[in-house]
Motif scaffolding. Structure first.
Motif, mmCIF file in Angstrom:
data_model
loop_
_atom_site.group_PDB
_atom_site.id
_atom_site.type_symbol
_atom_site.label_atom_id
_atom_site.label_comp_id
_atom_site.label_asym_id
_atom_site.label_seq_id
_atom_site.Cartn_x
_atom_site.Cartn_y
_atom_site.Cartn_z
ATOM 1 N N ALA A 1 0.832 -1.207 0.000
ATOM 2 C CA ALA A 1 0.000 0.000 0.000
ATOM 3 C C ALA A 1 0.866 1.256 0.000
ATOM 4 C CB ALA A 1 -0.933 -0.010 1.206
ATOM 5 N N LEU A 2 1.930 1.248 0.803
ATOM 6 C CA LEU A 2 2.835 2.404 0.865
ATOM 7 C C LEU A 2 3.494 2.667 -0.488
ATOM 8 C CD1 LEU A 2 4.845 2.243 4.218
ATOM 9 C CD2 LEU A 2 3.264 4.028 3.484
ATOM 10 N N LYS A 3 3.857 1.624 -1.167
ATOM 11 C CA LYS A 3 4.595 1.769 -2.421
ATOM 12 C C LYS A 3 3.698 2.086 -3.614
ATOM 13 C CE LYS A 3 8.572 -1.179 -1.284
ATOM 14 N NZ LYS A 3 9.331 -2.413 -1.652
ATOM 15 N N HIS A 4 2.415 1.691 -3.543
ATOM 16 C CA HIS A 4 1.587 1.758 -4.744
ATOM 17 C C HIS A 4 0.283 2.546 -4.617
ATOM 18 C CE1 HIS A 4 4.186 -1.183 -6.703
ATOM 19 N NE2 HIS A 4 4.126 -1.920 -5.603
ATOM 20 N N HIS A 5 -0.166 2.845 -3.408
ATOM 21 C CA HIS A 5 -1.507 3.396 -3.262
ATOM 22 C C HIS A 5 -1.569 4.864 -2.845
ATOM 23 C CE1 HIS A 5 -3.510 -0.840 -2.672
ATOM 24 N NE2 HIS A 5 -2.887 -0.706 -3.830
ATOM 25 N N ILE A 6 -0.472 5.461 -2.466
ATOM 26 C CA ILE A 6 -0.525 6.842 -1.967
ATOM 27 C C ILE A 6 -1.030 7.800 -3.046
ATOM 28 C CG2 ILE A 6 0.851 8.783 -1.129
ATOM 29 C CD1 ILE A 6 2.590 6.813 0.385
ATOM 30 N N SER A 7 -0.545 7.641 -4.264
ATOM 31 C CA SER A 7 -0.909 8.585 -5.326
ATOM 32 C C SER A 7 -2.407 8.574 -5.620
ATOM 33 C CB SER A 7 -0.127 8.274 -6.603
ATOM 34 O OG SER A 7 -0.433 6.962 -7.069
ATOM 35 N N HIS A 8 -3.076 7.454 -5.352
ATOM 36 C CA HIS A 8 -4.513 7.373 -5.628
ATOM 37 C C HIS A 8 -5.318 8.310 -4.737
ATOM 38 C CE1 HIS A 8 -8.609 5.714 -5.916
ATOM 39 N NE2 HIS A 8 -8.234 5.271 -7.104
ATOM 40 N N LEU A 9 -4.757 8.733 -3.632
ATOM 41 C CA LEU A 9 -5.467 9.648 -2.736
ATOM 42 C C LEU A 9 -5.818 10.953 -3.442
ATOM 43 C CD1 LEU A 9 -3.396 9.095 0.544
ATOM 44 C CD2 LEU A 9 -5.572 8.044 -0.096
ATOM 45 N N CYS A 10 -5.027 11.347 -4.418
ATOM 46 C CA CYS A 10 -5.341 12.552 -5.194
ATOM 47 C C CYS A 10 -6.676 12.380 -5.904
ATOM 48 C CB CYS A 10 -4.237 12.834 -6.209
ATOM 49 S SG CYS A 10 -2.635 13.218 -5.477
ATOM 50 N N THR A 11 -6.932 11.187 -6.424
ATOM 51 C CA THR A 11 -8.214 10.898 -7.071
ATOM 52 C C THR A 11 -9.351 10.979 -6.057
ATOM 53 O OG1 THR A 11 -7.140 9.460 -8.691
ATOM 54 C CG2 THR A 11 -9.517 9.182 -8.385
ATOM 55 N N ASP A 12 -9.122 10.442 -4.864
ATOM 56 C CA ASP A 12 -10.134 10.525 -3.807
ATOM 57 C C ASP A 12 -10.485 11.974 -3.516
ATOM 58 O OD1 ASP A 12 -9.956 7.792 -3.674
ATOM 59 O OD2 ASP A 12 -8.726 7.757 -1.861
ATOM 60 N N HIS A 13 -9.480 12.837 -3.465
ATOM 61 C CA HIS A 13 -9.716 14.252 -3.183
ATOM 62 C C HIS A 13 -10.522 14.917 -4.297
ATOM 63 C CE1 HIS A 13 -5.973 14.532 -0.320
ATOM 64 N NE2 HIS A 13 -6.861 13.635 0.052
ATOM 65 N N LEU A 14 -10.187 14.605 -5.528
ATOM 66 C CA LEU A 14 -10.911 15.188 -6.661
ATOM 67 C C LEU A 14 -12.368 14.748 -6.672
ATOM 68 C CD1 LEU A 14 -8.236 14.808 -9.496
ATOM 69 C CD2 LEU A 14 -9.011 16.944 -8.446
ATOM 70 N N LEU A 15 -12.618 13.469 -6.418
ATOM 71 C CA LEU A 15 -13.985 12.966 -6.372
ATOM 72 C C LEU A 15 -14.758 13.569 -5.207
ATOM 73 C CD1 LEU A 15 -13.530 9.174 -7.268
ATOM 74 C CD2 LEU A 15 -14.322 11.035 -8.739
ATOM 75 N N THR A 16 -14.092 13.771 -4.078
ATOM 76 C CA THR A 16 -14.741 14.386 -2.920
ATOM 77 C C THR A 16 -15.164 15.814 -3.244
ATOM 78 O OG1 THR A 16 -13.325 13.061 -1.472
ATOM 79 C CG2 THR A 16 -14.511 14.886 -0.457
ATOM 80 N N LYS A 17 -14.273 16.561 -3.872
ATOM 81 C CA LYS A 17 -14.586 17.938 -4.258
ATOM 82 C C LYS A 17 -15.753 17.962 -5.254
ATOM 83 C CE LYS A 17 -12.147 21.139 -3.431
ATOM 84 N NZ LYS A 17 -12.102 22.165 -2.359
ATOM 85 N N LYS A 18 -15.748 17.033 -6.194
ATOM 86 C CA LYS A 18 -16.830 16.962 -7.188
ATOM 87 C C LYS A 18 -18.153 16.665 -6.496
ATOM 88 C CE LYS A 18 -15.910 15.443 -11.210
ATOM 89 N NZ LYS A 18 -15.548 14.643 -12.423
ATOM 90 N N LEU A 19 -18.140 15.727 -5.561
ATOM 91 C CA LEU A 19 -19.358 15.399 -4.823
ATOM 92 C C LEU A 19 -19.833 16.585 -3.998
ATOM 93 C CD1 LEU A 19 -21.508 13.391 -3.925
ATOM 94 C CD2 LEU A 19 -19.894 12.513 -2.221
#
Length: 353
Positions: free
Chosen positions: A245-263
């Motif tokens: 998770a540390l090596k591969h999943h951190i960057s996906h949090l940016c997508t979570d933020h964008l979707l949260t803002k859109k919602l």
């Protein structure tokens, strides 16, 4: 179901499941679990800290930080609504026999002036409690995933140095602040004495947190971890998942933020909801249901019947958390369902429990 209750509900990816299946394991109580060793060493390098300790939960990480840095009867200074007081006050009383000294800040940020005021708000001396630890949170759950300003962290660190007090950061969602502000993780660690992070919030690992800091503190925490009942044996599967998770999943949090803002933008247009999209900083949205003449439990139950899961934070407040399991399509569907529920309530549709 579209699950927006919490980012602790993320599920392991197939790649992570493969990593778990092939993980190296050993007995961690003997210091022989290769995957745990690799994870702790990786965190030491990533955060530039002296030592790191793998623990089951964020709550245990916080409790070990307190137990290792605060003598019984002394004080932990924090904000009233930080996780360490809001959820963990009984744990602190039971495990560390320490005193929580809190204040409610206007914007959720515990600053030097607040700490200074709390220090001088009661008698001090050999017969009274002494403040030994200041605890902050980043991001701040209660305040809609708010990012703790880096400048304020540095000022608190300098102040606590002067007062010979330790500074702890509950960084369960620190990775969200990291990607939002583009501040290196090692910079955050540089200005605190102890730091906890969580692998199961947002990153998608099924288990675990890490407590980091000076060798002396972590050595104490390792003893207390065993006494608290977390003497691990073959735990390498979970450590390997956390490392993946540390090596591969951190960057996906940016997508979570964008979707949260859109919602947030979609929800702000719904009659009866008062949401400021500009105040949404990471992956959380909070909104009140007072204007809909209902409570959060009834509102959440209506949404559940239509296919979306939300979290009743307080009696009048609902929390939404976007995580890696939520798609853009799911965001649009969730907004439509929430709007439909709001329309039912504003039209006075009878609620059947």
């Amino acid at each position: 179901m579209i699950d927006l209750r919490s980012d602790t509900l993320t599920l392991p990816t197939q790649e992570m499941r493969n990593v778990i299946a092939h993980a190296i394991v050993g007995d961690d109580c003997y210091g022989e679990d290769g995957s745990v060793i690799e994870l702790e060493e990786y965190c030491k390098q990533l955060f530039c800290v002296e030592d790191a300790l793998f623990v089951p939960t964020g709550t245990m990480a916080n409790q070990l930080a307190i137990k290792s840095q605060v003598m019984e009867g002394n004080e932990v200074i924090t904000e009233t609504n930080y996780h360490i007081n809001f959820y963990e006050s009984s744990s602190i009383a039971m495990l560390s026999r320490a005193v929580l000294h809190t204040c409610r800040t206007e914007d959720g940020i515990l600053r030097v002036e607040h700490v200074d005021e709390l220090i001088h708000s009661k008698p001090r001396g050999p017969f009274y409690a002494s403040p030994q630890l200041v605890s902050i949170e980043n991001t701040i759950n209660y305040y809609q995933g708010k990012i703790f300003p880096f400048k304020e962290i540095k000022q608190l660190y300098e102040f606590t140095r002067e007062k010979n007090i330790s500074l702890h950061m509950d960084g369960a969602r620190l990775f969200h602040a990291h990607v939002a502000m583009n501040i290196p993780l090692s910079d955050y660690a540089k200005f605190v004495d102890s730091l906890s992070i969580c692998f199961a919030k947002g990153l998608g690992a099924p288990f675990g947190s890490m407590l980091m800091g000076k060798k002396e503190m972590i050595s104490k925490a390792r003893i207390y971890r065993k006494q608290f009942g977390a003497g691990f044996h073959q735990i390498g599967m979970y450590a390997a998942a956390a490392l993946h998770a540390l090596k591969h999943h951190i960057s996906h949090l940016c997508t979570d933020h964008l979707l949260t803002k859109k919602l947030a933008m979609m929800l702000s247009e719904i009659e009866g909801l008062s949401i400021d999209p500009d105040a949404v900083e990471t992956n959380m949205i909070f909104f009140h249901v007072n204007n809909l003449h209902t409570n959060s439990w009834q509102f959440v139950d209506r949404c559940k019947k239509k296919g979306v899961l939300l979290f009743p934070w307080l009696s009048d407040t609902v929390r939404i958390v976007v995580s890696r399991n939520v798609t853009e399509k799911g965001i649009y569907e969730a907004a439509n369902i929430i709007e439909a529920v709001c329309k039912e309530l504003t039209r006075g549709v009878t609620y059947v429990s």
